[in-house]
Design an enzyme around this catalytic site. Structure first.
Site, PDB file in Angstrom:
ATOM      1  N   THR A   8     -29.506 -16.725  35.583  1.00 39.21           N
ATOM      2  CA  THR A   8     -28.366 -17.585  34.645  1.00 39.21           C
ATOM      3  C   THR A   8     -29.211 -19.139  34.579  1.00 39.21           C
ATOM      4  O   THR A   8     -30.080 -19.489  35.820  1.00 39.21           O
ATOM      5  CB  THR A   8     -27.197 -17.855  35.382  1.00 39.21           C
ATOM      6  OG1 THR A   8     -27.277 -18.866  37.019  1.00 39.21           O
ATOM      7  CG2 THR A   8     -26.571 -16.857  35.376  1.00 39.21           C
ATOM      8  N   ALA A  10     -31.872 -19.486  32.607  1.00 40.48           N
ATOM      9  CA  ALA A  10     -32.970 -18.759  32.770  1.00 40.48           C
ATOM     10  C   ALA A  10     -33.513 -20.555  31.698  1.00 40.48           C
ATOM     11  O   ALA A  10     -35.402 -20.128  32.275  1.00 40.48           O
ATOM     12  CB  ALA A  10     -33.235 -17.813  32.076  1.00 40.48           C
ATOM     13  N   SER A  11     -33.853 -20.625  30.795  1.00 38.34           N
ATOM     14  CA  SER A  11     -33.966 -21.388  30.053  1.00 38.34           C
ATOM     15  C   SER A  11     -34.915 -22.704  30.311  1.00 38.34           C
ATOM     16  O   SER A  11     -35.794 -23.108  29.872  1.00 38.34           O
ATOM     17  CB  SER A  11     -33.770 -21.516  28.095  1.00 38.34           C
ATOM     18  OG  SER A  11     -32.666 -22.243  28.601  1.00 38.34           O
ATOM     19  N   ILE A  14     -36.440 -25.050  36.049  1.00 32.99           N
ATOM     20  CA  ILE A  14     -36.210 -24.466  37.543  1.00 32.99           C
ATOM     21  C   ILE A  14     -36.808 -22.703  37.196  1.00 32.99           C
ATOM     22  O   ILE A  14     -37.063 -21.811  37.328  1.00 32.99           O
ATOM     23  CB  ILE A  14     -35.793 -24.798  38.615  1.00 32.99           C
ATOM     24  CG1 ILE A  14     -35.582 -25.736  38.699  1.00 32.99           C
ATOM     25  CG2 ILE A  14     -35.322 -23.927  39.238  1.00 32.99           C
ATOM     26  CD1 ILE A  14     -35.429 -27.311  40.329  1.00 32.99           C
ATOM     27  N   GLY A  15     -35.161 -22.424  35.860  1.00 31.46           N
ATOM     28  CA  GLY A  15     -35.413 -21.387  35.500  1.00 31.46           C
ATOM     29  C   GLY A  15     -35.408 -20.356  35.438  1.00 31.46           C
ATOM     30  O   GLY A  15     -36.610 -19.054  35.768  1.00 31.46           O
ATOM     31  N   TYR A 149     -20.627 -33.381  39.984  1.00 33.79           N
ATOM     32  CA  TYR A 149     -21.644 -32.797  41.031  1.00 33.79           C
ATOM     33  C   TYR A 149     -21.744 -32.267  41.977  1.00 33.79           C
ATOM     34  O   TYR A 149     -22.260 -31.728  42.876  1.00 33.79           O
ATOM     35  CB  TYR A 149     -23.030 -33.069  40.319  1.00 33.79           C
ATOM     36  CG  TYR A 149     -24.421 -32.538  40.349  1.00 33.79           C
ATOM     37  CD1 TYR A 149     -24.263 -31.438  39.668  1.00 33.79           C
ATOM     38  CD2 TYR A 149     -25.435 -32.567  41.032  1.00 33.79           C
ATOM     39  CE1 TYR A 149     -25.960 -30.929  39.000  1.00 33.79           C
ATOM     40  CE2 TYR A 149     -25.902 -32.249  40.802  1.00 33.79           C
ATOM     41  CZ  TYR A 149     -26.735 -31.273  40.520  1.00 33.79           C
ATOM     42  OH  TYR A 149     -27.624 -30.494  40.337  1.00 33.79           O
TER      43      TYR A 149
END
Length: 241
Positions: A8, A10-11, A14-15, A149
């Site tokens: 999740t 992904a773009s 880090i992803g 957060y």
């Protein structure tokens, strides 16, 4: 290494680094994104070059309907899920409206729980699986002006520890990574002076690299970490340890 991995967010910085590392090691990828369509499609073309299969899925995981949309798109056996989607709010808790609070909880905590719940039965039946959560240093120490957060990341850390105890008998491992300050697009809002001040606070004297976070993911997926379960790996360069 092989099989399907759901990533999740992904773009993101880090992803995308995680996805490149996975593709290099032969994993087929389900690339989830929300708004970053161009980055997601560019990433898909990049990882396809490694000879892996991919599926691109758009969904807003801050909305319950988005979580349902993602889950309804999954038709292949998934051996690993990497919960990387996240969203932050910078400001006082008293300035947050209720809708923003609810969306942050849904995105950062509720959706990873529901996605894991959906995927676990098939993992248990196969007797293998990996769930990896990308948390945050703030989930352990908390941050002023990032109260919600911090709270949801702390909840994710406890989720990892609790679910690991439930899933371990079925040879499923659940772990997390808690990055500190990492070179991503989120850091572009900082001035050079602010970045230098931040680096001075970090014992390593620098920001983390997204590729370093990806290497920790690959370690957690490997047999070298076969006895690590229910653990949150701090990746902060010594900052806030």
């Amino acid at each position: 290494m092989s099989g399907w991995v759901l990533v999740t967010g992904a773009s993101g910085g880090i992803g995308s680094s995680i996805c490149r590392a996975l593709a290099k090691n032969g994993f087929n990828l389900i690339l989830h994104y929300h708004r970053s369509s161009r980055q997601a499609r560019d990433l898909q073309q990049e990882v396809i070059a490694f000879g892996v299969e991919t599926l691109l899925v758009q969904a807003d995981l801050s909305d319950p309907a988005g979580t349902d949309k993602l889950l309804s798109s999954l038709f292949m056996p998934i051996d690993t899920v990497i919960h990387n989607s996240a969203g932050a709010y910078y400001g006082l808790l008293t300035d947050m409206d209720s809708e923003t609070v609810q969306k942050m909880v849904q995105l950062n905590l509720t959706s990873p729980i529901l996605i894991s719940k959906h995927l676990l039965p098939a993992m248990m039946k196969r007797g293998k699986g990996n769930i990896i959560v990308i948390s945050s240093v703030w989930g352990s120490v908390g941050a002023s002006c990032e109260v919600v957060y911090s709270a949801v990341k702390g909840g994710l850390n406890t989720f990892v520890k609790a679910l690991a105890k439930e899933a371990a008998p079925n040879r499923i491992r659940v772990n997390g990574i808690a990055p500190g300050a990492v070179e991503t697009r989120m850091m572009e809002d900082f001035t050079e002076e602010e970045l230098n001040s931040l680096k001075e606070q970090i014992p390593e004297g620098r920001l983390g690299r997204t590729e370093e976070m990806a290497e920790i993911v690959m370690f957690l997926l490997s047999d070298r970490s076969s006895y690590i379960n229910g653990h949150i790996i701090s990746a902060t360069g010594g900052w806030h340890n």
